[in-house]
Structure formats: C-alpha cells, structure tokens
Design an enzyme around this catalytic site. Sequence first.
Site, short mmCIF file in Angstrom:
data_model
loop_
_atom_site.label_atom_id
_atom_site.label_comp_id
_atom_site.label_asym_id
_atom_site.label_seq_id
_atom_site.Cartn_x
_atom_site.Cartn_y
_atom_site.Cartn_z
N ARG A 1 0.85 -1.19 0.00
CA ARG A 1 0.00 0.00 0.00
C ARG A 1 0.88 1.24 0.00
O ARG A 1 1.91 1.28 0.70
CB ARG A 1 -0.85 0.07 1.28
CG ARG A 1 -2.13 -0.70 1.25
CD ARG A 1 -3.17 -0.07 0.32
NE ARG A 1 -4.42 -0.82 0.38
CZ ARG A 1 -4.67 -1.93 -0.28
NH1 ARG A 1 -3.77 -2.45 -1.10
NH2 ARG A 1 -5.84 -2.54 -0.17
N GLU B 1 -2.67 7.81 -4.54
CA GLU B 1 -3.03 7.22 -5.84
C GLU B 1 -4.33 7.82 -6.37
O GLU B 1 -5.22 8.08 -5.56
CB GLU B 1 -3.28 5.70 -5.67
CG GLU B 1 -2.03 4.92 -5.53
CD GLU B 1 -2.33 3.45 -5.22
OE1 GLU B 1 -3.44 2.97 -5.50
OE2 GLU B 1 -1.44 2.80 -4.66
N HIS C 1 -0.92 -0.18 -9.46
CA HIS C 1 -1.69 -0.95 -8.46
C HIS C 1 -2.39 -2.16 -9.11
O HIS C 1 -3.62 -2.28 -9.07
CB HIS C 1 -2.71 -0.06 -7.74
CG HIS C 1 -3.10 -0.61 -6.39
ND1 HIS C 1 -3.37 0.16 -5.30
CD2 HIS C 1 -3.23 -1.90 -5.95
CE1 HIS C 1 -3.67 -0.60 -4.26
NE2 HIS C 1 -3.58 -1.88 -4.64
N ILE C 2 -1.57 -3.03 -9.70
CA ILE C 2 -2.12 -4.20 -10.40
C ILE C 2 -1.71 -5.51 -9.72
O ILE C 2 -1.74 -6.57 -10.35
CB ILE C 2 -1.65 -4.25 -11.88
CG1 ILE C 2 -0.11 -4.14 -11.96
CG2 ILE C 2 -2.32 -3.18 -12.70
CD1 ILE C 2 0.46 -4.56 -13.32
C1 GLV Z 1 -5.23 -4.85 -3.27
O1 GLV Z 1 -4.49 -3.95 -3.18
C2 GLV Z 1 -5.79 -5.58 -2.17
O2 GLV Z 1 -5.63 -5.17 -1.00
O3 GLV Z 1 -6.45 -6.59 -2.41
#
Ligand code: GLV
Length: 327
Positions: free
Chosen positions: A241, A270, A288-289
């Site tokens: 994160r 983000e 964020h993939i």
């Molecule tokens: C993605 O970032 C999640 O926390 O599932």
Amino acid sequence: MSERKPRVLVTREVFDETLDYLRRHCEVVENQKDVPYAPEALAVALADCEGLMCALTDKVDAELLAHAPQLKAVANIAVGYNNIDVPACTARGVMATNTPGVLDDSTADLAWALMLGTARRITEVERRIRAGEWTGWRLKQWLGIDVHHATLGIVGMGRIGQAIARRALGFDMKVVYHNRKRIAPELERKCNAAYLSLDELLSQSDFVVLQVPYTPDTHHLIGAAQLKKMKPSAILINSTRGGVVDDAALVAALTDGTIRGAGLDVYENEPKLHPDFLKLDNVVLAPHIGSSTEATRKAMAMLAAQNLVDALQGRTPPNLVNPDVRK
Ligand code: GLV
C-alpha cells in the site's frame, strides 16, 4: 409471495458472473459504467441499502455509515481494508469483510515481476529501445544486478509475504524477514526464512519487499532514516500500500543514490504520483495491479459477493474482519 431481497450497492464495475450471483440473492444497484462515486453521491446511493460491495477507492467512514441506517454489511473487493473504518462499522453493527487468500499468488508474482524488472532495468531499456538508442551489443551495456543468490528481505510475513519467500527457493536466495510476530518454525522452514529486526533486515538485504498491511502503525514505516539503513546497491519493492513508504523520501533516496532502485505498484495519493518518479530511470512503476489477473480478480469479486450474501442472510461470512460485531 417471495421474500423481499436485500438491496445492495456495488460501487464499481464487476464481472457479469459476480452480478448474476448477487442478483439471485439481492436487489442490485450496479455501476457497470465504473464511474467512481464522490463521497456525497455514495452517501445518497447507500441511504436505503442493506449491503455495500466496494473497492479500495471507496472510503467507508463514520460519516458515510451515519447516512446508511439500514446497512448491515460492507464487502471490500480487496484483502487490504484500510479504506474502511472497521471500529466505526463495529460500533454501528455493520459487518465488514475482505478477500484474503485468493490473491496471494498473483500478488507475489507481481512483487517478483517488480524485483526482476528493477534488477534488470527492463522498463528503462525498453524505453531506450523505443527511443532508438540501441545501436548494438556492448559488454558493459545497461548492466543490472543479479537476483539469484542475493539476499531477499521481506517486511510483513503474512500469506503474501510467505508466497514471495517460497518463490525465492528457485533463485537460491538467502531469505530474511521481519514481522510483528515471528511466524511458526515450520513456516520459517517452508519459506527458508530467518527472522531479523527491521534495522538488521534493511542493512543486510539486496532486495527489500514490503508486504505489511497499511495501518497507523505502518504509516511511513520506510522513510529517510530507514532508506539510509539500506545498502546503496539495494532495491526497494512496494507491492502492498502507498503510505507505507514516504514517497518524497524515496524520491530523494533514488535521486542521490542512497539506494539503487525501486519497484512500485502502490503510491501515496493514488492515482497521483510524486511527479519526480516519472523523471527517474531507476524506478519501475506499475499502476496498483498486484492482484490484477483475470482469474484472481474474478475470484476476489466472487468472494466479496459471497461474503455479502452470507452476511445479509444471517450467516457469519468467511472473511469477517470485525468478529466482535456479532457478539
Ligand atoms: C489490493 O491492493 C488488495 O488489497 O487486495
């Protein structure tokens, strides 16, 4: 006469199969156009709903909950749930759920993609090829560093951290980890991983991979002081994160050579990026993939839907994050 179905709001686009499942059990307000709700619009849309299926882009806080008197359950389509004020949910008797487990391997794969990509400068050299800079083979051309036989330091040794560690076996790496609590000895053996303090891990690792959840305790866990403790040859990977890393401090460390490089899937604020990341060649950027494969995102959406339906039908959902709510 058939019973009234509970009304649920799905804040973002989901798969058809997810909607089909939800519609069998609920009256669904969908958002297949995927236009994110502004906070005020979300409060209005949620006013008469008993269920909410949301994403990490939705903030579920006390103010929103105050506008949703019928709400019984919030199902996040993510394992991380820092977008949800869990104590506020508990205080209002609202169940909150997440989607652990189904995304561990895909997220671990992405952390490895960032490690390999940063070590071997894949995105930088690709940009150079496209810019016509490759004029032929040279011995000292765009040299990277080895991942094999290097030391991998994993900060946060939950399921995803362990999946990252297990992959290191094939690369003959030394694996060290730091976690709030030491993991069980049999898991340490399975991951071939030794426990270190955070400072020891930072100073010994060639690759530092962050996989802790984002909480007030982990806010800026990695800032200027911690980056200084890393080897100048080391690479930082953030696949968890934004906010766990102080992005301004990281930009400074990448610029002045405090560390060699970084591979990032997540950012503070983000989708806005610290603008200087875009100027640096020694950072690999992903949007964020971490869990974004077709199979995994389908599994996450379906698990979130199942959590929601279980909760609304009076069962304890499998991934309840506030079990106190039912006491
Ligand atoms: C993605 O970032 C999640 O926390 O599932």
